[in-house]
Design an enzyme around this catalytic site. Structure first.
Site, short mmCIF file in Angstrom:
data_model
loop_
_atom_site.label_atom_id
_atom_site.label_comp_id
_atom_site.label_asym_id
_atom_site.label_seq_id
_atom_site.Cartn_x
_atom_site.Cartn_y
_atom_site.Cartn_z
N LYS A 17 0.84 -1.10 0.07
CA LYS A 17 -0.15 0.06 0.29
C LYS A 17 0.66 1.14 0.04
O LYS A 17 2.11 1.35 0.53
CB LYS A 17 -1.09 0.11 1.15
CG LYS A 17 -0.21 0.05 2.58
CD LYS A 17 0.18 1.10 3.13
CE LYS A 17 0.90 1.11 4.58
NZ LYS A 17 1.84 2.20 4.86
N ASP A 57 -2.24 -1.72 10.75
CA ASP A 57 -2.54 -1.61 9.25
C ASP A 57 -3.21 -2.92 8.88
O ASP A 57 -3.46 -2.99 7.56
CB ASP A 57 -1.09 -1.62 8.55
CG ASP A 57 -0.82 -0.18 8.45
OD1 ASP A 57 -1.41 0.63 8.98
OD2 ASP A 57 0.60 0.09 8.10
#
Ligand code: C5P
Length: 287
Positions: free
Chosen positions: A11, A134
């Site tokens: 990401k 995350d």
């Protein structure tokens, strides 16, 4: 079903605002994340024991977050059988790209399928959040807004981004994420307004202009990673104007509108400088 294949994307954070420190020692965040096509690959196979093998030997075994994810899920659902996890690592580790978190989320998603558990993303989120801040985002993938310490994730339409060039310097920092949070000065906190503006813009189908990109850790990057300036200078000398950290770094990214330009930069950084560089594009949400 006796095996399942799962892709675990990296990401980038388009915004990463740190709103303040919480009573539990974590920080409240407001961030827009985009999953990209630099990815690890995992195969999960029914087995008697829980094992994790990896093409990078130092990541094999029971310390890996992906292993812990499997162990935690089987405890949650009261299963005693094992699973053989084969992990093909492509995402640089400890780089700010969320690789370990993504692998853990991929294991939760994959085992949910392999074991026919029928759990929803909402069911899996508390387990994901326990594993790391995350991890919940990677249960969704695509483009999403993240809040709280990371456990609140709101999926968004795909951000209108073509490509990004990610440069991954090898600058190890012990206990990196906690160290980076520790360097932040509370008086420089933001309130999440930029992230909300970008959220509205993405929901409305707008593009992502450079002035919307923000990462709070950019302020402390020079202090945390003194060697990073060389990499910034190299990117800037190749024409990159907006350069930001990926997560808590040390990877950097810059937006690239044309694939040919991105490929040229990637080749230059790899072959002239000998650095790890990846041209990436957004990937769709987990289905
Ligand atoms: O959740 P995770 O294990 O990824 O967090 C690593 C460290 O980063 C935490 O121990 C904490 O020091 C810091 N952190 C934080 N606030 C967050 C996420 C992480 O302070 N929202």
């Amino acid at each position: 079903m006796s095996d399942v294949h799962v892709t675990a994307p990296a990401k980038i954070n388009l915004t990463l605002e740190v709103l303040g420190k919480r009573a539990d020692g974590y920080h409240d965040l407001a961030s827009i994340l985009v999953a990209v096509d630099l990815a690890d690959e995992l195969t999960l196979e029914d087995a008697d024991d829980l094992t994790l093998e990896c093409n990078v030997p130092e990541f094999a075994g029971s310390n890996n977050l992906a292993y812990l994810a499997a162990d935690r899920l089987r405890e949650e659902v009261g299963k005693s059988n094992g699973v053989r996890i084969s992990l093909q690592k492509e995402i640089p580790a400890a780089a700010g790209l969320g690789g370990g978190s993504s692998d853990a989320a991929a294991v939760l998603t994959g085992l949910n399928r392999l074991w026919g558990l029928g759990m929803t993303v909402d069911d899996l989120t508390p387990i994901a959040a326990e594993l790391g801040s995350d991890v919940p985002f990677f249960l969704h993938g695509g483009t999403a807004m993240m809040q709280g310490r990371g456990e609140i994730v709101r999926p968004l339409p795909a951000a209108d981004i073509k490509h990004a060039l990610i440069l991954c310097p090898d600058i190890p920092v012990e206990n990196k994420t906690a160290t980076l949070f520790g360097l932040l000065r509370p008086q420089a906190s933001t309130r999440g307004a930029l992230t909300r503006k970008l959220e509205a813009r993405i929901r409305g189908g707008g593009d992502v202009p450079a002035q919307f990109l923000y990462n709070r850790f950019d302020d402390v990057a020079a202090e945390a990673y003194p060697a990073l300036s060389e990499y910034r200078v190299a990117l800037a000398s190749m024409g990159a104007t907006e350069i930001h950290l990926c997560g808590a770094g040390p990877s950097l990214f810059t937006m690239v509108s044309r694939r040919e330009v991105g490929t040229a930069l990637e080749l230059l950084l790899r072959h002239r400088c000998g650095w790890r560089a990846h041209l990436v594009s957004p990937t769709p949400p987990v289905d």
